[in-house]
Design a protein around this motif. Structure first.
Motif, short mmCIF file in Angstrom:
data_model
loop_
_atom_site.label_atom_id
_atom_site.label_comp_id
_atom_site.label_asym_id
_atom_site.label_seq_id
_atom_site.Cartn_x
_atom_site.Cartn_y
_atom_site.Cartn_z
N GLY A 1 0.81 -1.22 0.00
CA GLY A 1 0.00 0.00 0.00
C GLY A 1 0.83 1.26 0.00
N THR A 2 0.56 2.13 0.98
CA THR A 2 1.25 3.42 1.06
C THR A 2 2.53 3.37 1.88
OG1 THR A 2 -0.23 3.96 2.91
CG2 THR A 2 -0.84 4.80 0.74
N LEU A 3 2.94 2.21 2.36
CA LEU A 3 4.15 2.14 3.19
C LEU A 3 5.40 2.59 2.44
CD1 LEU A 3 3.78 -1.05 5.41
CD2 LEU A 3 2.95 1.28 5.78
N PRO A 4 5.61 2.20 1.16
CA PRO A 4 6.79 2.72 0.45
C PRO A 4 6.77 4.25 0.33
CG PRO A 4 5.92 0.80 -0.68
CD PRO A 4 4.92 1.17 0.37
N LEU A 5 5.58 4.83 0.12
CA LEU A 5 5.48 6.29 0.06
C LEU A 5 5.85 6.93 1.39
CD1 LEU A 5 4.65 8.91 -1.39
CD2 LEU A 5 2.29 8.45 -0.68
N LEU A 6 5.41 6.32 2.48
CA LEU A 6 5.74 6.85 3.81
C LEU A 6 7.24 6.75 4.07
CD1 LEU A 6 2.82 5.35 5.94
CD2 LEU A 6 3.12 7.74 5.24
N TYR A 7 7.84 5.65 3.69
CA TYR A 7 9.28 5.51 3.91
C TYR A 7 10.06 6.49 3.03
CZ TYR A 7 10.86 1.97 7.20
OH TYR A 7 11.22 1.32 8.34
N LEU A 8 9.57 6.75 1.81
CA LEU A 8 10.22 7.75 0.97
C LEU A 8 10.15 9.12 1.62
CD1 LEU A 8 11.59 8.54 -1.68
CD2 LEU A 8 9.31 8.79 -2.69
N ALA A 9 8.99 9.46 2.21
CA ALA A 9 8.87 10.73 2.91
C ALA A 9 9.80 10.80 4.11
CB ALA A 9 7.41 10.94 3.35
N VAL A 10 9.89 9.70 4.86
CA VAL A 10 10.78 9.66 6.02
C VAL A 10 12.23 9.80 5.57
CG1 VAL A 10 11.66 8.20 7.88
CG2 VAL A 10 9.21 8.32 7.45
N GLY A 11 12.62 9.10 4.50
CA GLY A 11 13.99 9.18 4.03
C GLY A 11 14.39 10.57 3.57
N LEU A 12 13.49 11.22 2.82
CA LEU A 12 13.80 12.58 2.36
C LEU A 12 13.87 13.55 3.52
CD1 LEU A 12 11.61 12.78 -0.87
CD2 LEU A 12 14.09 12.49 -0.72
N LYS A 13 12.98 13.39 4.49
CA LYS A 13 12.98 14.30 5.64
C LYS A 13 14.24 14.11 6.49
CE LYS A 13 10.14 15.88 9.51
NZ LYS A 13 10.31 17.28 9.10
N VAL A 14 14.57 12.87 6.78
CA VAL A 14 15.77 12.60 7.57
C VAL A 14 17.02 13.06 6.83
CG1 VAL A 14 17.20 10.75 8.54
CG2 VAL A 14 14.72 10.70 8.86
N GLY A 15 17.08 12.76 5.53
CA GLY A 15 18.24 13.17 4.76
C GLY A 15 18.41 14.67 4.70
N ALA A 16 17.30 15.41 4.49
CA ALA A 16 17.38 16.87 4.42
C ALA A 16 17.77 17.46 5.77
CB ALA A 16 16.05 17.43 3.95
N GLU A 17 17.20 16.93 6.85
CA GLU A 17 17.52 17.46 8.18
C GLU A 17 18.99 17.24 8.53
OE1 GLU A 17 14.80 15.59 10.78
OE2 GLU A 17 13.15 16.97 10.37
N LEU A 18 19.47 16.01 8.33
CA LEU A 18 20.86 15.72 8.68
C LEU A 18 21.84 16.43 7.75
CD1 LEU A 18 20.70 11.91 9.57
CD2 LEU A 18 20.68 13.89 11.10
N ALA A 19 21.50 16.53 6.47
CA ALA A 19 22.39 17.25 5.54
C ALA A 19 22.49 18.72 5.93
CB ALA A 19 21.87 17.10 4.11
N GLY A 20 21.35 19.34 6.26
CA GLY A 20 21.38 20.73 6.70
C GLY A 20 22.15 20.92 7.99
N LEU A 21 21.99 19.96 8.93
CA LEU A 21 22.69 20.06 10.20
C LEU A 21 24.19 19.92 10.00
CD1 LEU A 21 22.72 20.26 13.26
CD2 LEU A 21 22.25 17.79 13.36
N MET A 22 24.62 18.94 9.20
CA MET A 22 26.05 18.76 8.97
C MET A 22 26.65 19.92 8.20
SD MET A 22 26.56 14.66 8.34
CE MET A 22 25.40 14.54 6.97
N ALA A 23 25.88 20.49 7.27
CA ALA A 23 26.36 21.68 6.56
C ALA A 23 26.52 22.85 7.52
CB ALA A 23 25.40 22.03 5.44
N ARG A 24 25.59 22.97 8.47
CA ARG A 24 25.71 24.03 9.46
C ARG A 24 26.92 23.81 10.35
NH1 ARG A 24 23.22 28.70 9.08
NH2 ARG A 24 21.17 27.71 8.84
#
Length: 229
Positions: A197-220
Motif C-alpha cells: 500500500g502506502t508504506l513505500p510512500l511513507l518511507y520515501l517521505a521519512v527518508g527525504l525528511k531525515v536526509g534533508a535534516e541531517l544534511a542541513g545540520l552537517m552543513a551548518r
C-alpha cells in the motif's frame, strides 16, 4: 544510612526481578502481541519486512514522534550555531583524491540511499537508514569543496514537504475511517516492489525528511568557524 538505603533498594529490585522472571516460562515467547503481529502483518499490511509494518503501520504515532524529535534537535542545533560571518575563515579545498572520490561516490551513494528507502518494506532498511546515506552523500562533496554554497532553503522545502506528505497520508487514513497511517491502496503481491500500500510512500517521505535534516545540520556544523591557535 546511605549504604543501608542502597542495600534496601538493591534487595527490593532483586526481589522484583525474581518475581517477574518466575512468572515467565523459559523457552516460550512471553510477548503475545509480537506473535500476533508476526501472524497478522503479512496479510493485513502486505509488507515482507515485518519491522516496516510495525514502524509505519502498528505504531505510526511513535514514528511521527521520532521524526519530530529529530526535527527539534536539528532546529535547535541550527539556532545555537547561528549564521556564519562573512569574514569567517573557510577550510581549504580537499586534495585531488578527496575531490575525485567525492565526485565518484556522490551518485553511487544516492543510488544506494534511495534503494534502501524504496526497498524498506521488502528487506532490512528503510527511511531512517537510507536518509542517513543521502545526507552523507550531500555532505561528502562539501568536505571536498568547502567553498560550495549550501542551498538551505531547498533543504527546508524538501524537509517540510516530506513531513507534510507523511502527516497527510495519516490523515487520509483517518478520513477513510481507518487508523492513523493505516496502509491505504492495494497491498499488492507480498514480496514485490509495488506492494504494502502506502508504506513505500511513507518511507520515501521519512527518508527525504531525515536526509534533508541531517544534511542541513552537517552543513551548518561545517560552517562553524574554528579559531586559529
Amino acid at each position: 544510612m546511605r549504604n543501608l538505603a542502597a542495600l534496601v533498594f538493591v534487595g527490593g529490585l532483586a526481589f522484583l526481578l525474581l518475581v517477574i522472571f518466575n512468572q515467565f516460562d523459559f523457552a516460550q515467547a512471553p510477548m503475545v502481541i509480537g506473535q500476533g503481529i508476526l501472524t497478522d502483518a503479512p496479510d493485513r499490511v502486505g509488507a515482507a519486512n515485518i519491522v516496516t509494518a510495525v514502524v509505519l503501520g502498528y505504531r505510526g504515532i511513535d514514528t511521527l514522534g521520532e521524526i519530530s524529535i529529530l526535527f527539534a534537535a536539528s532546529a535547535a542545533a541550527g539556532l545555537v550555531l547561528g549564521r556564519r560571518r562573512a569574514d569567517a575563515r573557510r577550510d581549504p579545498p580537499g586534495g585531488f583524491i578527496l575531490r575525485s572520490g567525492a565526485a565518484l561516490l556522490f551518485p553511487l551513494m544516492l543510488v544506494v540511499g534511495f534503494y534502501i528507502i524504496l526497498h524498506g518494506h521488502l528487506t532490512p532498511g528503510g527511511g531512517f537508514q537510507g536518509g542517513v546515506i543521502l545526507a552523507a552523500a550531500f555532505f561528502l562533496p562539501l568536505l571536498a569543496r568547502p567553498e560550495t554554497p549550501v542551498n538551505h532553503a531547498g533543504l527546508s522545502i524538501v524537509e517540510g514537504g516530506a513531513g507534510a506528505v507523511f502527516i497527510l497520508t495519516g490523515l487520509a487514513a483517518l478520513l477513510q475511517g481507518g487508523e492513523f497511517l493505516q496502509p491505504l491502496l492495494d497491498n499488492g503481491v507480498l514480496g514485490e516492489l509495488l506492494s504494502a500500500g502506502t508504506l513505500p510512500l511513507l518511507y520515501l517521505a521519512v527518508g527525504l525528511k531525515v536526509g534533508a535534516e541531517l544534511a542541513g545540520l552537517m552543513a551548518r556544523l561545517a560552517d562553524v568557524e574554528v579559531d586559529e591557535p
